[in-house]
Design a protein around this motif. Structure first.
Motif, mmCIF file in Angstrom:
data_model
loop_
_atom_site.group_PDB
_atom_site.id
_atom_site.type_symbol
_atom_site.label_atom_id
_atom_site.label_comp_id
_atom_site.label_asym_id
_atom_site.label_seq_id
_atom_site.Cartn_x
_atom_site.Cartn_y
_atom_site.Cartn_z
ATOM 1 N N ALA A 1 7.233 11.318 -2.337
ATOM 2 C CA ALA A 1 7.104 9.949 -2.822
ATOM 3 C C ALA A 1 8.401 9.173 -2.609
ATOM 4 O O ALA A 1 8.381 8.003 -2.205
ATOM 5 N N VAL A 2 9.521 9.826 -2.837
ATOM 6 C CA VAL A 2 10.818 9.182 -2.616
ATOM 7 C C VAL A 2 11.018 8.868 -1.129
ATOM 8 O O VAL A 2 11.508 7.789 -0.774
ATOM 9 N N GLU A 3 10.623 9.778 -0.267
ATOM 10 C CA GLU A 3 10.770 9.551 1.175
ATOM 11 C C GLU A 3 9.905 8.377 1.639
ATOM 12 O O GLU A 3 10.335 7.575 2.475
ATOM 13 N N ILE A 4 8.707 8.264 1.108
ATOM 14 C CA ILE A 4 7.848 7.126 1.457
ATOM 15 C C ILE A 4 8.492 5.828 0.982
ATOM 16 O O ILE A 4 8.459 4.808 1.691
ATOM 17 N N ASN A 5 9.105 5.850 -0.197
ATOM 18 C CA ASN A 5 9.796 4.658 -0.688
ATOM 19 C C ASN A 5 10.966 4.269 0.201
ATOM 20 O O ASN A 5 11.188 3.085 0.458
ATOM 21 N N PHE A 6 11.746 5.233 0.663
ATOM 22 C CA PHE A 6 12.849 4.935 1.574
ATOM 23 C C PHE A 6 12.338 4.196 2.813
ATOM 24 O O PHE A 6 12.886 3.164 3.200
ATOM 25 N N PHE B 1 16.881 1.038 11.205
ATOM 26 C CA PHE B 1 16.251 2.332 10.964
ATOM 27 C C PHE B 1 17.003 3.199 9.958
ATOM 28 O O PHE B 1 16.823 4.402 9.941
ATOM 29 N N GLU B 2 17.835 2.603 9.106
ATOM 30 C CA GLU B 2 18.597 3.410 8.154
ATOM 31 C C GLU B 2 17.683 4.140 7.167
ATOM 32 O O GLU B 2 17.914 5.297 6.838
ATOM 33 N N GLY B 3 16.662 3.470 6.679
ATOM 34 C CA GLY B 3 15.733 4.105 5.745
ATOM 35 C C GLY B 3 14.978 5.257 6.373
ATOM 36 O O GLY B 3 14.717 6.273 5.725
ATOM 37 N N PHE B 4 14.639 5.112 7.643
ATOM 38 C CA PHE B 4 13.926 6.194 8.323
ATOM 39 C C PHE B 4 14.832 7.400 8.543
ATOM 40 O O PHE B 4 14.399 8.545 8.387
ATOM 41 N N PHE B 5 16.091 7.143 8.888
ATOM 42 C CA PHE B 5 17.026 8.252 9.054
ATOM 43 C C PHE B 5 17.318 8.931 7.711
ATOM 44 O O PHE B 5 17.451 10.150 7.650
ATOM 45 N N MET B 6 17.376 8.127 6.645
ATOM 46 C CA MET B 6 17.564 8.709 5.322
ATOM 47 C C MET B 6 16.346 9.548 4.937
ATOM 48 O O MET B 6 16.488 10.605 4.319
ATOM 49 N N SER B 7 15.167 9.108 5.321
ATOM 50 C CA SER B 7 13.955 9.885 5.056
ATOM 51 C C SER B 7 13.978 11.208 5.811
ATOM 52 O O SER B 7 13.605 12.243 5.259
ATOM 53 N N LEU B 8 14.405 11.191 7.063
ATOM 54 C CA LEU B 8 14.500 12.439 7.828
ATOM 55 C C LEU B 8 15.511 13.393 7.201
ATOM 56 O O LEU B 8 15.276 14.609 7.129
ATOM 57 N N CYS C 1 0.832 -1.213 0.000
ATOM 58 C CA CYS C 1 0.000 0.000 0.000
ATOM 59 C C CYS C 1 0.862 1.257 0.000
ATOM 60 O O CYS C 1 0.521 2.252 -0.652
ATOM 61 N N TYR C 2 1.982 1.211 0.715
ATOM 62 C CA TYR C 2 2.901 2.347 0.715
ATOM 63 C C TYR C 2 3.529 2.544 -0.662
ATOM 64 O O TYR C 2 3.738 3.673 -1.112
ATOM 65 N N PHE C 3 3.837 1.438 -1.341
ATOM 66 C CA PHE C 3 4.396 1.543 -2.687
ATOM 67 C C PHE C 3 3.380 2.123 -3.665
ATOM 68 O O PHE C 3 3.737 2.933 -4.531
ATOM 69 N N VAL C 4 2.129 1.725 -3.549
ATOM 70 C CA VAL C 4 1.080 2.266 -4.413
ATOM 71 C C VAL C 4 0.891 3.761 -4.145
ATOM 72 O O VAL C 4 0.804 4.574 -5.075
ATOM 73 N N LEU C 5 0.851 4.143 -2.865
ATOM 74 C CA LEU C 5 0.732 5.558 -2.510
ATOM 75 C C LEU C 5 1.907 6.362 -3.047
ATOM 76 O O LEU C 5 1.733 7.453 -3.606
ATOM 77 N N SER C 6 3.099 5.807 -2.925
ATOM 78 C CA SER C 6 4.292 6.489 -3.412
ATOM 79 C C SER C 6 4.245 6.664 -4.929
ATOM 80 O O SER C 6 4.592 7.729 -5.447
ATOM 81 N N ALA C 7 3.820 5.631 -5.644
ATOM 82 C CA ALA C 7 3.730 5.731 -7.105
ATOM 83 C C ALA C 7 2.693 6.778 -7.513
ATOM 84 O O ALA C 7 2.922 7.562 -8.443
ATOM 85 N N LEU C 8 1.552 6.801 -6.820
ATOM 86 C CA LEU C 8 0.528 7.803 -7.126
ATOM 87 C C LEU C 8 1.049 9.216 -6.895
ATOM 88 O O LEU C 8 0.862 10.106 -7.737
ATOM 89 N N LEU C 9 1.698 9.440 -5.759
ATOM 90 C CA LEU C 9 2.265 10.761 -5.476
ATOM 91 C C LEU C 9 3.297 11.157 -6.525
ATOM 92 O O LEU C 9 3.341 12.311 -6.969
ATOM 93 N N PHE C 10 4.129 10.202 -6.905
ATOM 94 C CA PHE C 10 5.169 10.497 -7.884
ATOM 95 C C PHE C 10 4.572 10.913 -9.227
ATOM 96 O O PHE C 10 4.963 11.928 -9.804
ATOM 97 N N PHE C 11 3.607 10.146 -9.718
ATOM 98 C CA PHE C 11 3.047 10.462 -11.030
ATOM 99 C C PHE C 11 2.170 11.705 -10.999
ATOM 100 O O PHE C 11 2.116 12.450 -11.984
ATOM 101 N N PHE D 1 10.822 0.593 1.838
ATOM 102 C CA PHE D 1 11.840 -0.408 1.531
ATOM 103 C C PHE D 1 12.629 -0.797 2.775
ATOM 104 O O PHE D 1 13.027 -1.948 2.927
ATOM 105 N N ASN D 2 12.857 0.144 3.663
ATOM 106 C CA ASN D 2 13.530 -0.176 4.915
ATOM 107 C C ASN D 2 12.690 -1.156 5.728
ATOM 108 O O ASN D 2 13.215 -2.119 6.280
ATOM 109 N N ARG D 3 11.397 -0.915 5.776
ATOM 110 C CA ARG D 3 10.509 -1.805 6.533
ATOM 111 C C ARG D 3 10.431 -3.183 5.888
ATOM 112 O O ARG D 3 10.345 -4.198 6.580
ATOM 113 N N LEU D 4 10.478 -3.239 4.564
ATOM 114 C CA LEU D 4 10.373 -4.510 3.849
ATOM 115 C C LEU D 4 11.665 -5.325 3.949
ATOM 116 O O LEU D 4 11.626 -6.528 4.239
#
Length: 102
Positions: free
Chosen positions: A41-46, A58-65, A6-16, A49-52
């Motif tokens: 959208a990129v931050e949601i992907n970070f 928490f590297e993806g979350f720190f990269m998002s921040l 669902c996060y990937f779908v949301l991210s793709a929608l935001l991106f497009f 993908f970190n969660r997946l």
């Protein structure tokens, strides 16, 4: 718990939506908002993908921040440029900037 897909779908929608808004608008502020949608959208992907891939790290979350901080600084600089363009040309339209090429 919400599935990661669902996060990937949301991210793709935001991106497009952001890409469409950037291409179709001629207003500088609308283009800036579209770029911000793309960055979000990129931050949601970070984070997704970190969660997946690494659920206990928490590297993806720190990269998002870090990305959110960079986006905030980019927005401040872009708004300052837009204010100067408006003062110079009395317009916030992209076509008015074409006059700078002289």
């Amino acid at each position: 718990m919400i599935p990661v897909e669902c996060y990937f779908v949301l991210s793709a929608l935001l991106f497009f939506i952001g890409v469409y808004g950037f291409i179709s608008r001629r207003n500088l502020l609308a283009m800036l908002i579209s770029v911000e949608l793309i960055l979000n959208a990129v931050e949601i992907n970070f984070a997704a993908f970190n969660r997946l891939l690494y659920p206990n790290h928490f590297e993806g979350f720190f990269m998002s921040l870090f990305g959110i901080g960079v986006a905030a600084a980019e927005t401040a600089v872009a708004i300052a440029i837009m204010i100067n363009v408006y003062r110079l040309f009395n317009s916030d339209n992209v076509d008015s900037i074409q006059n700078m090429k002289r």
